[in-house]
Enzyme design. Structure first.
Site, PDB file in Angstrom:
ATOM      1  NE  ARG A  79      -7.542  -8.739   0.298  1.00 21.50           N
ATOM      2  CZ  ARG A  79      -7.100  -7.931  -0.616  1.00 21.50           C
ATOM      3  NH1 ARG A  79      -6.067  -7.077  -0.337  1.00 21.50           N
ATOM      4  NH2 ARG A  79      -7.867  -8.017  -1.646  1.00 21.50           N
ATOM      5  CE  LYS A  88      -4.378  -1.821   1.287  1.00 17.12           C
ATOM      6  NZ  LYS A  88      -5.468  -2.252   2.102  1.00 17.12           N
TER       7      LYS A  88
END
Ligand code: HH2
Length: 285
Positions: A265, A230
């Protein structure tokens, strides 16, 4: 190693958790526009190949998503989403019948179709707020659900997100959504909570949530963390290219594991698996 095919549509939380250690959730975006792997696995054949690689590398669950929720993204239609994900789920289970598949959607109809096709877990980034029928679909299936915190919507959520106390607000939100889920008929042991890294959060918010993750673990539900590749990792490391953010991702995984997170994840399964193996060995020594 030959294993019996998993029974379809008989999900139990216990079947997802081989042992008490960390669980890797491999990301499979069947989208043209996901922020780091958009377009890479758009057809069922290449998606199933990618799933097999992630399973071989140590993913216990494959999270299949048909709509990007990156900042600024536009939603796709339900029909489009179903058309993207169902053939992929079917193809993965044709070649790897033992695979545990999660469906990343906030739409009840997509979730129901995916569960029917053999998915065994629902990952809802709206924590059951996106579709009024989602809670009953999940309750009826008796399957685990991931309830994620998001402030605002993907299109605009990164435009100056504000909190008085991000950790307290995210914790209270997740506690309240878990209550709603249980009231709707979900078994408490099937609830997984997720701070929603990057979903309506700036750098400072993401860091506070990772630093104080134990406050979420204290809620008593397993915690999933989705920090993989991210933007905040790029901001800190200076790595612009999302798929090059693996080392930064691994640091978040190890720190989150140490704080008590259970599910990770990730896009890069192998790197995170090795890091978790070391972290687990050290913490258990
Ligand atoms: N992050 C993304 C998507 N789904 N689900 C959960 N539970 N937690 C997350 O942090 C999370 C999620 C966004 O990442 P990605 O799937 O890589 O990208 P995109 O939304 O662009 O497909």
């Amino acid at each position: 190693m030959s294993r019996k095919p998993a029974a379809r549509n008989t999900p139990r939380a216990g079947t997802l958790l081989p042992g008490s250690g960390p669980v890797l959730v491999g990301i499979l975006n069947v989208t043209p526009d996901s922020f780091s792997d958009g377009g890479d696995f758009f057809d069922p054949e290449s998606a199933a190949r990618r799933a097999a690689v992630m399973l071989d590398e140590g993913a216990a669950i494959i999270d299949v998503g048909g709509e990007s929720t990156r900042p600024g993204s536009d939603p796709v239609s339900q029909e489009e989403e179903i058309q993207r994900v169902i053939p992929v789920i079917e193809r993965i289970l044709a070649v790897r019948p033992e695979a545990v598949i999660s469906i990343d959607t906030y739409r009840a109809e997509t979730a129901a179709a995916a569960l029917e096709a053999g998915a065994r877990l629902v990952n809802d980034v709206t924590a059951l707020r996106g579709d009024p029928r989602m809670a009953s679909v999940v309750a009826e299936a008796g399957c685990p659900v991931v309830l994620m915190h998001m402030k605002g919507e993907p299109k605009t959520m990164q435009e100056e997100p504000r909190y008085e106390d991000v950790v307290r607000e995210v914790r209270d939100f997740l506690a309240q959504r878990a209550e709603v889920a249980v009231a709707a008929g979900l078994r408490p042991e099937n609830v997984i909570v997720d701070p929603g890294i990057g979903f309506g959060k700036n750098l400072e918010h993401n860091l506070a949530l990772l630093r104080d993750l134990d406050a979420l673990v204290d809620l008593g539900f397993p915690v999933l963390v989705g920090a993989s590749r991210k933007r905040f990792i790029g901001t800190i490391t200076g790595v612009e290219e999302a798929r090059e953010r693996v080392f930064g991702t691994v640091a978040t995984t190890v720190l989150a594991y140490q704080k008590g997170a259970k599910y990770f994840r990730v896009h890069d399964v192998r790197a995170n698996r090795d890091a978790l193996a070391i972290a687990e060995a050290v913490l258990r020594a």
